[in-house]
Design a protein around this motif. Structure first.
Motif, PDB file in Angstrom:
ATOM      1  N   SER A 151     -40.208  76.174 -60.402  1.00 29.49           N
ATOM      2  CA  SER A 151     -40.416  77.573 -60.023  1.00 29.49           C
ATOM      3  C   SER A 151     -41.007  78.376 -61.176  1.00 29.49           C
ATOM      4  CB  SER A 151     -39.084  78.192 -59.576  1.00 29.49           C
ATOM      5  OG  SER A 151     -39.234  79.569 -59.293  1.00 29.49           O
ATOM      6  N   PHE A 152     -40.483  78.151 -62.383  1.00 30.33           N
ATOM      7  CA  PHE A 152     -41.001  78.859 -63.563  1.00 30.33           C
ATOM      8  C   PHE A 152     -42.469  78.492 -63.824  1.00 30.33           C
ATOM      9  CE2 PHE A 152     -36.423  78.909 -65.323  1.00 30.33           C
ATOM     10  CZ  PHE A 152     -36.146  80.080 -64.623  1.00 30.33           C
ATOM     11  N   GLU A 153     -42.798  77.220 -63.646  1.00 31.19           N
ATOM     12  CA  GLU A 153     -44.179  76.783 -63.878  1.00 31.19           C
ATOM     13  C   GLU A 153     -45.136  77.442 -62.889  1.00 31.19           C
ATOM     14  OE1 GLU A 153     -43.959  72.584 -63.573  1.00 31.19           O
ATOM     15  OE2 GLU A 153     -43.185  72.274 -65.613  1.00 31.19           O
ATOM     16  N   GLU A 154     -44.727  77.539 -61.632  1.00 29.09           N
ATOM     17  CA  GLU A 154     -45.571  78.177 -60.618  1.00 29.09           C
ATOM     18  C   GLU A 154     -45.755  79.666 -60.929  1.00 29.09           C
ATOM     19  OE1 GLU A 154     -43.576  77.372 -56.991  1.00 29.09           O
ATOM     20  OE2 GLU A 154     -44.308  75.279 -56.838  1.00 29.09           O
ATOM     21  N   ARG A 155     -44.657  80.304 -61.306  1.00 24.64           N
ATOM     22  CA  ARG A 155     -44.747  81.731 -61.643  1.00 24.64           C
ATOM     23  C   ARG A 155     -45.585  81.945 -62.890  1.00 24.64           C
ATOM     24  NH1 ARG A 155     -38.615  83.517 -61.755  1.00 24.64           N
ATOM     25  NH2 ARG A 155     -39.545  85.425 -62.647  1.00 24.64           N
ATOM     26  N   LEU A 156     -45.467  81.033 -63.858  1.00 27.60           N
ATOM     27  CA  LEU A 156     -46.242  81.149 -65.090  1.00 27.60           C
ATOM     28  C   LEU A 156     -47.737  80.984 -64.806  1.00 27.60           C
ATOM     29  CD1 LEU A 156     -46.301  81.441 -68.168  1.00 27.60           C
ATOM     30  CD2 LEU A 156     -45.975  78.952 -68.327  1.00 27.60           C
ATOM     31  N   ALA A 157     -48.090  80.051 -63.941  1.00 29.98           N
ATOM     32  CA  ALA A 157     -49.496  79.859 -63.569  1.00 29.98           C
ATOM     33  C   ALA A 157     -50.050  81.114 -62.897  1.00 29.98           C
ATOM     34  CB  ALA A 157     -49.633  78.656 -62.646  1.00 29.98           C
ATOM     35  N   SER A 158     -49.219  81.716 -62.032  1.00 30.62           N
ATOM     36  CA  SER A 158     -49.648  82.942 -61.351  1.00 30.62           C
ATOM     37  C   SER A 158     -49.844  84.086 -62.343  1.00 30.62           C
ATOM     38  CB  SER A 158     -48.616  83.334 -60.294  1.00 30.62           C
ATOM     39  OG  SER A 158     -48.950  84.563 -59.686  1.00 30.62           O
ATOM     40  N   VAL A 159     -48.905  84.207 -63.287  1.00 31.99           N
ATOM     41  CA  VAL A 159     -49.003  85.282 -64.285  1.00 31.99           C
ATOM     42  C   VAL A 159     -50.237  85.095 -65.153  1.00 31.99           C
ATOM     43  CG1 VAL A 159     -47.929  86.230 -66.367  1.00 31.99           C
ATOM     44  CG2 VAL A 159     -46.553  85.824 -64.334  1.00 31.99           C
ATOM     45  N   ARG A 160     -50.517  83.863 -65.560  1.00 30.85           N
ATOM     46  CA  ARG A 160     -51.678  83.609 -66.412  1.00 30.85           C
ATOM     47  C   ARG A 160     -52.987  83.878 -65.667  1.00 30.85           C
ATOM     48  NH1 ARG A 160     -49.333  78.296 -69.704  1.00 30.85           N
ATOM     49  NH2 ARG A 160     -48.344  79.531 -71.378  1.00 30.85           N
ATOM     50  N   THR A 161     -53.006  83.602 -64.383  1.00 33.42           N
ATOM     51  CA  THR A 161     -54.185  83.945 -63.578  1.00 33.42           C
ATOM     52  C   THR A 161     -54.376  85.459 -63.544  1.00 33.42           C
ATOM     53  OG1 THR A 161     -53.933  81.982 -62.184  1.00 33.42           O
ATOM     54  CG2 THR A 161     -55.222  83.796 -61.283  1.00 33.42           C
ATOM     55  N   ARG A 162     -53.265  86.185 -63.383  1.00 37.06           N
ATOM     56  CA  ARG A 162     -53.344  87.640 -63.363  1.00 37.06           C
ATOM     57  C   ARG A 162     -53.820  88.183 -64.708  1.00 37.06           C
ATOM     58  NH1 ARG A 162     -48.530  88.622 -61.839  1.00 37.06           N
ATOM     59  NH2 ARG A 162     -47.536  89.705 -63.583  1.00 37.06           N
ATOM     60  N   ILE A 163     -53.371  87.568 -65.799  1.00 33.07           N
ATOM     61  CA  ILE A 163     -53.796  88.001 -67.135  1.00 33.07           C
ATOM     62  C   ILE A 163     -55.295  87.800 -67.306  1.00 33.07           C
ATOM     63  CG2 ILE A 163     -53.651  87.433 -69.594  1.00 33.07           C
ATOM     64  CD1 ILE A 163     -50.672  86.921 -69.203  1.00 33.07           C
ATOM     65  N   GLU A 164     -55.812  86.662 -66.827  1.00 33.97           N
ATOM     66  CA  GLU A 164     -57.248  86.414 -66.921  1.00 33.97           C
ATOM     67  C   GLU A 164     -58.040  87.459 -66.146  1.00 33.97           C
ATOM     68  OE1 GLU A 164     -58.000  82.469 -65.605  1.00 33.97           O
ATOM     69  OE2 GLU A 164     -57.020  81.505 -67.312  1.00 33.97           O
ATOM     70  N   GLN A 165     -57.544  87.804 -64.947  1.00 35.97           N
ATOM     71  CA  GLN A 165     -58.224  88.813 -64.140  1.00 35.97           C
ATOM     72  C   GLN A 165     -58.188  90.180 -64.819  1.00 35.97           C
ATOM     73  OE1 GLN A 165     -56.037  88.469 -60.479  1.00 35.97           O
ATOM     74  NE2 GLN A 165     -57.286  86.765 -59.709  1.00 35.97           N
ATOM     75  N   LEU A 166     -57.035  90.542 -65.368  1.00 38.58           N
ATOM     76  CA  LEU A 166     -56.913  91.831 -66.048  1.00 38.58           C
ATOM     77  C   LEU A 166     -57.772  91.871 -67.308  1.00 38.58           C
ATOM     78  CD1 LEU A 166     -53.064  92.448 -65.676  1.00 38.58           C
ATOM     79  CD2 LEU A 166     -54.903  93.755 -64.592  1.00 38.58           C
TER      80      LEU A 166
END
Length: 227
Positions: A151-166
């Motif tokens: 679960s943490f890995e999935e959330r971390l991947a999502s957060v890193r994608t959001r960081i790239e977009q931002l």
């Protein structure tokens, strides 16, 4: 006796002068100048000229000379369209020079505040990176169950994608602040009939012949179909 009376008076005068010198600041602190807020600028300019292609070439050279670049452009003998980016601190000089390349028929400018957007993106980036650090720390916790780690890995991947977009949005916004958007539309100057009568007649005749030929071809095709 006179000497004794003079000394206290001299002392008082000296103290008074010292007090005045302390009250009068020879270099008073000037109020700090307000910090200019970032802004985005868009300019639209319409010009007419007898030689569209020459003006198009001159405009490209001008924007390059001012440190800008061409985003996209199209041109022919009749009209040209150029979308440019010009350094904000060179925009005034660019516009002044561009006006001399043709006859200006329209010009407008739109200025929008860029500070709120910049602050919002920076705050969202800080929040996302804080969440990334927290998730990385949770993943390094050996007490986490396999299900929790996944679960943490999935959330971390999502957060890193959001960081790239931002990050991309932030970079694009800073670029819009640094470079003004300029739209140039160029049209060929209309030539009155009396200025070039023979050329105008020839052009009209050519257009008329094209229409007549199309009608004849259509009529022949219709007759052939009926026959």
């Amino acid at each position: 006796m006179t000497q004794r009376l003079r000394s206290p008076w001299l002392a008082l005068v000296a103290l008074a002068l010292i007090g005045c010198s302390q009250e009068a600041d020879p270099n008073p602190a000037s109020p700090s100048a307000p910090v200019a807020r970032p802004r985005t600028t868009s300019v639209t300019m319409s010009l007419e000229t007898s030689d569209v292609l020459a003006l198009d070439e001159a405009m490209r050279a001008l924007v390059e000379r001012e440190g800008g670049y061409v985003v996209r452009a199209s041109s022919d003998d009749v009209r040209a369209s150029l979308t440019l980016r010009v350094p904000a601190d060179r925009l005034s000089a660019f516009r002044h020079a561009a006006r001399r390349l043709g006859d200006v028929t329209g010009e407008s400018q739109l200025i929008e505040d860029g500070g709120d957007r910049r602050n919002d993106l920076a705050a969202r980036l800080r929040s996302a990176r804080t969440e990334e650090d927290r998730l990385v720390a949770r993943l390094s916790d050996r007490t986490a169950t396999p299900h929790e780690s996944t679960s943490f890995e999935e959330r971390l991947a999502s957060v890193r994608t959001r960081i790239e977009q931002l990050d991309a949005e932030h970079a694009a916004h800073e670029h819009r602040i640094e470079y003004a958007a300029v739209q140039i539309d160029v049209a060929r100057t209309s030539v009155p009939f009396w200025a070039q009568p023979w050329e105008t007649i020839a052009s009209a005749a050519s257009a008329g012949w094209s229409v007549a030929r199309a009608i004849l071809v259509g009529a022949a095709a219709a007759i052939a179909a009926i026959g």
